[in-house]
Design a protein around this motif. Sequence first.
Motif, mmCIF file in Angstrom:
data_model
loop_
_atom_site.group_PDB
_atom_site.id
_atom_site.type_symbol
_atom_site.label_atom_id
_atom_site.label_comp_id
_atom_site.label_asym_id
_atom_site.label_seq_id
_atom_site.Cartn_x
_atom_site.Cartn_y
_atom_site.Cartn_z
ATOM 1 N N TRP A 1 40.382 46.979 32.572
ATOM 2 C CA TRP A 1 41.326 46.139 32.897
ATOM 3 C C TRP A 1 42.938 46.447 31.949
ATOM 4 C CZ3 TRP A 1 42.044 42.322 36.741
ATOM 5 C CH2 TRP A 1 40.668 42.026 37.262
ATOM 6 N N THR A 2 42.440 46.318 30.937
ATOM 7 C CA THR A 2 44.013 46.594 30.391
ATOM 8 C C THR A 2 44.542 47.958 30.573
ATOM 9 O OG1 THR A 2 42.724 47.306 28.223
ATOM 10 C CG2 THR A 2 43.185 44.990 28.444
ATOM 11 N N SER B 1 44.107 50.228 32.917
ATOM 12 C CA SER B 1 44.569 50.555 34.246
ATOM 13 C C SER B 1 45.817 49.904 34.469
ATOM 14 C CB SER B 1 43.619 50.407 35.116
ATOM 15 O OG SER B 1 42.789 48.927 35.171
ATOM 16 N N ALA B 2 45.807 48.443 34.147
ATOM 17 C CA ALA B 2 47.138 47.728 34.391
ATOM 18 C C ALA B 2 48.071 48.306 33.834
ATOM 19 C CB ALA B 2 46.398 46.261 33.916
ATOM 20 N N ALA C 1 49.132 51.790 35.300
ATOM 21 C CA ALA C 1 49.524 51.497 36.812
ATOM 22 C C ALA C 1 51.068 50.920 36.669
ATOM 23 C CB ALA C 1 48.810 50.609 37.608
ATOM 24 N N SER C 2 51.276 50.013 35.911
ATOM 25 C CA SER C 2 52.582 49.412 35.772
ATOM 26 C C SER C 2 53.675 50.251 34.954
ATOM 27 C CB SER C 2 52.601 48.037 34.735
ATOM 28 O OG SER C 2 52.189 48.501 33.516
ATOM 29 N N GLY D 1 49.782 55.306 37.926
ATOM 30 C CA GLY D 1 48.568 54.916 38.693
ATOM 31 C C GLY D 1 48.116 56.054 39.512
ATOM 32 N N TRP E 1 42.403 50.063 38.881
ATOM 33 C CA TRP E 1 43.022 48.698 38.811
ATOM 34 C C TRP E 1 42.897 48.000 40.124
ATOM 35 C CZ3 TRP E 1 44.381 44.571 36.677
ATOM 36 C CH2 TRP E 1 45.593 43.916 36.903
ATOM 37 N N ARG F 1 40.854 44.296 40.641
ATOM 38 C CA ARG F 1 41.519 43.015 40.962
ATOM 39 C C ARG F 1 40.540 42.395 42.339
ATOM 40 N NH1 ARG F 1 45.828 46.235 41.030
ATOM 41 N NH2 ARG F 1 46.358 45.712 43.258
#
Length: 311
Positions: free
Chosen positions: A167-168, A170-171, A174-175, A179, A233, A237
């Motif tokens: 979670w952490t 990949s988020a 990507a941000s 990504g 990511w 989700r």
Amino acid sequence: MTFPKAPYHADVAAGPPHGRAHWVTTADGIPIRIGVWPEGTRGTLLIVPGRTEYIEKYSDAAVRMAAHGYASAVVDVRGQGLSPRATGDRKIGHVNDFSEFQADVDGILDLCTELDMPRPWHILGHSMGGLIALRALMRRPAVFRRAVFSAPMWGLQLTPHRRFMGWTVSAAAASLGFGEQSAPGSGKVADPAGAPFDGNLLTRDAEMFAWMKRQITTHPDLALGGPSIGWVWAALREMHACARAPAPVAPALTFLGTDEAIVSADAIHVRMGSWEDGTLEIIDGARHEALMENAVLRTKIYDRIAAHLNG
């Protein structure tokens, strides 16, 4: 509407004899490849493959469903098979958001409508395709009479630490614009053509494994390696969102192997436990791809699928 013919690799497909493929442009402008086997009068099974998969791999399924009187249609979702790849490296499987796959499902529905594929229509989703198919059932409940799932990716087998990192990392990545890069740890699946049978997580059947490998060595453009950071990511989700949504109303049959080592068996048990008209069948000795196990087991599974659709 006009749907141009697309390449169909009959030399590595199992049949049926009238299989063909078409290009379908989705609502967001992506030309995806869709295969159809029109043999059948009892209905049509629309198949959404798992990650890395493609039309020809499901020709065996089409043969077996045709024997039960059903036509089949399979989609190369974006980023897989011969449908366009999103990154400069064809071996990286990437998508920004799983909602994009729903445009591909709509594309297969458009083609089946144009070709007047026999009704009723049913949907089968394997692994990642099981997550896409679940969302499709939630979006368009009136379209599909019944559903079938094979080891659906409603969760992944991750330790709490790996889940947190997934979670952490990949988020954050990507941000920051990374990504489309290969996800950490995906190097072991970067060369599917070189993967050995020993230790594989997909099937116990050496003949089916060799058949699948022959498809991507004969036609390398079909091959796909590991996922991108953005795919991870997006998948996390979507699994999280679908887990919190009510189960669809369509009767569902789900297969899960006792030797499953990729998707979360717990997530599948939880979801099927909430499905009012849902049946979970445990396949003894099967790995992730129960539909690709030995011929005797495949016959039993497809007989069961046909009985479910006939119900």
